[in-house]
Design a protein around this motif. Sequence first.
Motif, mmCIF file in Angstrom:
data_model
loop_
_atom_site.group_PDB
_atom_site.id
_atom_site.type_symbol
_atom_site.label_atom_id
_atom_site.label_comp_id
_atom_site.label_asym_id
_atom_site.label_seq_id
_atom_site.Cartn_x
_atom_site.Cartn_y
_atom_site.Cartn_z
ATOM 1 N N PHE A 68 -41.698 3.977 5.703
ATOM 2 C CA PHE A 68 -42.609 5.049 5.329
ATOM 3 C C PHE A 68 -42.667 6.410 6.233
ATOM 4 N N ALA A 69 -43.461 7.565 5.569
ATOM 5 C CA ALA A 69 -43.073 8.973 6.217
ATOM 6 C C ALA A 69 -44.672 9.822 6.084
ATOM 7 N N VAL A 70 -45.069 9.844 6.513
ATOM 8 C CA VAL A 70 -46.281 11.397 6.369
ATOM 9 C C VAL A 70 -45.428 12.670 6.657
ATOM 10 N N SER A 106 -33.997 17.037 2.549
ATOM 11 C CA SER A 106 -33.296 16.062 3.193
ATOM 12 C C SER A 106 -33.715 15.714 4.675
ATOM 13 N N LEU A 107 -34.671 15.342 4.502
ATOM 14 C CA LEU A 107 -35.639 14.729 5.052
ATOM 15 C C LEU A 107 -35.908 12.587 4.383
ATOM 16 N N ILE A 108 -35.567 12.544 3.355
ATOM 17 C CA ILE A 108 -35.986 11.845 2.347
ATOM 18 C C ILE A 108 -34.023 11.505 2.412
ATOM 19 N N ASN A 109 -33.264 12.108 2.712
ATOM 20 C CA ASN A 109 -32.020 11.943 2.548
ATOM 21 C C ASN A 109 -31.703 10.543 3.908
ATOM 22 N N ILE A 110 -32.168 11.509 4.468
ATOM 23 C CA ILE A 110 -31.673 11.158 6.066
ATOM 24 C C ILE A 110 -32.027 9.600 6.064
ATOM 25 N N LEU A 111 -33.175 9.302 5.757
ATOM 26 C CA LEU A 111 -34.767 8.497 5.968
ATOM 27 C C LEU A 111 -34.989 7.067 5.374
ATOM 28 N N ARG A 112 -34.387 7.535 3.640
ATOM 29 C CA ARG A 112 -34.949 6.682 2.567
ATOM 30 C C ARG A 112 -35.956 5.709 2.420
ATOM 31 N N PRO A 113 -37.060 6.971 2.994
ATOM 32 C CA PRO A 113 -37.993 5.663 2.736
ATOM 33 C C PRO A 113 -38.660 5.292 1.961
ATOM 34 N N GLU A 114 -39.753 4.387 1.488
ATOM 35 C CA GLU A 114 -40.587 3.784 0.178
ATOM 36 C C GLU A 114 -40.987 4.725 -0.318
ATOM 37 N N ALA A 115 -41.647 5.905 0.626
ATOM 38 C CA ALA A 115 -42.896 6.787 -0.054
ATOM 39 C C ALA A 115 -42.732 7.375 1.375
ATOM 40 N N VAL A 116 -43.160 9.511 0.671
ATOM 41 C CA VAL A 116 -43.284 10.350 1.609
ATOM 42 C C VAL A 116 -44.824 10.149 1.148
ATOM 43 N N ALA A 117 -45.861 11.245 2.235
ATOM 44 C CA ALA A 117 -47.470 11.573 1.382
ATOM 45 C C ALA A 117 -47.439 12.919 1.910
ATOM 46 N N ILE A 118 -47.654 13.370 1.154
ATOM 47 C CA ILE A 118 -47.801 14.808 1.785
ATOM 48 C C ILE A 118 -49.685 15.099 2.194
#
Length: 304
Positions: A121-123, A236-248
């Motif tokens: 996961f990322a924020v 780019s962040l998603i392509n590197i990390l491939r998390p289940e979700a990113v919250a803004i």
Amino acid sequence: MYIGIDVGGTNLKAGLVDEAGNIVKVERVPLDFQGPERFAEILAELSKRVIQEKVRWVGVGLPGAVDGGDVLFTTNIPMENVPLERLFRKHLDLPLLLGNDADCAAVGEFFGGAGKGTRDFAVVTLGTGVGAGIIVDGKLRGGLASSEAGHMVIIQDGEPCNCGRRGCWERYASATGLIQQTKRAMEAHPESLLHKIAAENGVEGRTAFQAAEAGDETALEVCRNYVNYLAGGLTSLINILRPEAVAIGGGVAAAPERLLLEPLREAVAKESFSRHGGRITKVLRAERGNDAGIIGAAMLGRVM
């Protein structure tokens, strides 16, 4: 029980947090920095004001870099290479855990918000700059490995950044960047509704979205360009990390969904590698708002 303290630009907010991530009690004081010794004492005093029963530790989220119980540097108060935990324990004998504020926001959302139930996961927080907190397999990528995603370059030889590079993501996707883009559009289009809206409170991160919601074409163009900048770095962040979700998160994230999150999801879906198959990352709005920093700081010990 745990205590979390969020070090903001103008206030210190402390909360007593239970095992489920619920804030039981909150206290706040103005930030009046008078040196590291006094700062540590105030953190201890604030902690004592929210203690109702035995707590395991005190967590503190602050803007800057940390290493264990030491502050390497902070961006809004003058601290560098400060042994904050040692100073704190002179006044309160509890472990002091330190985290970057964006990391704490991610931990708060992970336990009690948009990231609940995920493992990766990322924020991304949109404020004065662009912050990013990252959870990998249930553990925080923090400390010396805290992300500085806001300083990836998305426009080669673009706008100069405070970090010394040019074209950094945060120069375009932060609230500061959006305000600058709004002001430029206002200069070029004196007929725009942006002027009327800005007359009330000045130009803010929400100004362009307010005018766009009313149908102003200049504001709509500002919002479209802003979303494209935001999507460029986020993909780019998603392509590197491939998390289940990113919250803004951050103030800009409160913009109407049809003007921000819907076009952002569409742009990311077109550009992210996962369109070829594999994990599809959800792009969500952060849910805990200003509470995320307190909850995340309190829960630091559970993700380290």
